[in-house]
Scaffold this motif. Structure first.
Motif, PDB file in Angstrom:
ATOM      1  N   LEU A 136       2.266   1.739  -3.573  1.00 54.57           N
ATOM      2  CA  LEU A 136       1.457   2.207  -4.312  1.00 54.57           C
ATOM      3  C   LEU A 136       1.142   3.943  -3.959  1.00 54.57           C
ATOM      4  N   ILE A 187      -8.808   2.378  -3.974  1.00 56.73           N
ATOM      5  CA  ILE A 187      -7.756   2.588  -3.002  1.00 56.73           C
ATOM      6  C   ILE A 187      -8.342   3.229  -1.485  1.00 56.73           C
ATOM      7  N   TYR A 247      -6.616  -3.762  -4.841  1.00 55.49           N
ATOM      8  CA  TYR A 247      -5.354  -3.391  -5.191  1.00 55.49           C
ATOM      9  C   TYR A 247      -4.872  -3.554  -6.667  1.00 55.49           C
ATOM     10  N   LEU A 290      -9.264   0.113   0.283  1.00 54.61           N
ATOM     11  CA  LEU A 290      -8.112  -0.597   0.597  1.00 54.61           C
ATOM     12  C   LEU A 290      -7.624  -0.284   1.895  1.00 54.61           C
ATOM     13  N   ALA A 302      -3.932  -0.650  -9.015  1.00 49.06           N
ATOM     14  CA  ALA A 302      -2.534  -0.883  -9.371  1.00 49.06           C
ATOM     15  C   ALA A 302      -2.260  -0.711 -11.055  1.00 49.06           C
ATOM     16  N   MET A 348      -9.078  -7.055  -0.484  1.00 45.71           N
ATOM     17  CA  MET A 348      -8.159  -5.988  -0.943  1.00 45.71           C
ATOM     18  C   MET A 348      -7.018  -6.298  -1.917  1.00 45.71           C
ATOM     19  N   LEU A 407       0.833  -1.191  -0.079  1.00 45.54           N
ATOM     20  CA  LEU A 407       0.029   0.153   0.011  1.00 45.54           C
ATOM     21  C   LEU A 407       0.808   1.423   0.202  1.00 45.54           C
TER      22      LEU A 407
END
Length: 402
Positions: free
Chosen positions: A27, A56, A135, A59, A139, A131, A24
């Protein structure tokens, strides 16, 4: 779960939490992520980025809930004694393997039951799976936008700088106006807006499409180089005109020489068929003189175009004049070659002892008469030299047999 099983599970979960946190943070610190956050986006990129931002945000909320559950399990584990009771082990088992993570937000009304829970709960594994899915999708958007910008921004900036350089050249040339530069500028502005605000719209088959940008850069380079040539001609007009004058003088000299040699050939070679060399030097000089009027009117683009055309015409005319000269000279060279050959064979005949041979003397005389008489019949002279050569070889063969 036993105490040992709980300890083993917690150890694995701690490692998993650290790896999730690292991903995380990576990112959050990614260059593409920072660019997307700071950009004024539009179109498909704006829509995809909005969705990515929602994922996000989810997340981080999921990770917070995940972390709280794991912290609660750690606290309970610390409170266990040497002989933990069944209830404590069951509670820890529920936290580690049961639906212990409360999802952020309430369950939508259409998915609730009358007596069901208001909030949804997942296991730690299910939370990690959720998650991971969020993600990956976020991403992908960040990586795709970053790759598009990386492939497009540098060449875009180079194209924009090329346009500015070209515009400066146009300004320096004062009265010059260039519609093509304006058109390329409008197209470059539109493409630049698209690259900066909606880079994902330029991704084709998973890769950034740079074709139009490459075409613009090439067109600008050609235009800039052409205008630079115009500026060089303007600034070095006198030297350029002098070089053109020298080229035309070379054409004139070559045409004059080709004409003289042609006249000589027509006198000295019988039945010579030679096209008359075109006299282009005078026309080239008139075109050269016309350039002065364009200069006086500051018509630099026209001047550069006419000068380039004149330079090419002078080169072509010089090649044509030299071709005519070579064609005419070739006939005289052929006559000279035959003269040299017949004298060489005469010397050979004398060396072999055939200087007084009647046949050879007659054949030599016939060949010499043809070659030294104007106009010279090259066809008959070539045949006469060949016959003289055969006769000498025949005499030489008889001498050897004897």
């Amino acid at each position: 779960m036993s105490r040992e099983g709980i300890d083993h599970a917690l150890e694995g979960l701690r490692d998993e939490k650290d790896r999730i946190a690292a991903a995380l943070l990576a990112l959050d610190g990614h260059e593409g992520y920072r660019l997307l956050k700071g950009a004024r986006l539009a179109g498909g990129t704006w829509r995809q980025w909005n969705e990515a931002q929602e994922r996000i945000a989810l997340l981080w909320r999921l990770f917070d809930s995940y972390n709280q559950t794991l912290d609660a399990a750690e606290v309970r584990r610390e409170r266990l004694g040497r002989r933990p009771d069944h209830e404590s082990l069951a509670e820890l088992t529920r936290l580690l393997s049961g639906p212990s993570v409360e999802l952020p937000g309430e369950i939508p009304l259409e998915k609730r039951s009358l007596l069901g829970p208001v909030r949804e709960r997942l296991t730690l594994d299910e939370t990690v799976a959720m998650m991971a899915a969020a993600y990956d999708k976020a991403a992908d958007v960040v990586a795709a936008a970053d790759a598009a910008w990386e492939a497009l921004l540098v060449p875009l900036e180079e194209a924009e700088e090329s346009w500015r350089e070209t515009a400066r050249l146009v300004q320096e040339l004062e009265d010059v106006r260039h519609a093509e530069l304006d058109r390329l500028g409008r197209e470059l502005t539109a493409l630049g807006q698209l690259v900066r605000t909606d880079p994902l719209s330029l991704v084709r088959g998973g890769a950034p499409d740079t074709a139009r940008l490459d075409e613009l850069r090439t067109a600008l380079r050609v235009l800039r180089d052409g205008l630079a040539d115009v500026a060089r001609i303007r600034d070095g007009y006198d030297a350029h005109i002098a070089r053109l004058g020298e080229s035309i003088a070379a054409v004139e000299a070559a045409e004059r020489e080709a004409g003289k040699v042609r006249t000589t050939v027509l006198v000295k070679i019988e039945n010579a068929v030679l096209p008359e060399s075109p006299a282009q030097a005078d026309g080239l000089r008139r075109r050269l003189a016309a350039l002065a009027g364009l200069r006086a009117e500051c018509r630099w683009l026209d001047l550069a175009e006419r000068a380039a055309e004149l330079e090419l015409a002078a080169v072509t005319a010089l090649e044509q004049a030299r071709d005519h000269l070579r064609l005419s000279s070739g006939l005289l060279d052929r006559r000279g070659e035959l003269r040299g050959r017949v004298e060489a064979y005469r010397a050979k005949a004398a060396r072999l002892g055939f200087a007084e041979d009647e046949l050879l003397t007659r054949l030599y005389g016939e060949a010499r008469e043809l070659l030294w008489t104007a106009p010279c019949d090259l066809r008959r002279a070539t045949a006469a030299v060949a016959e003289y050569q055969r006769a000498i070889r025949a005499c030489e063969s008889e001498t050897r047999r004897a």
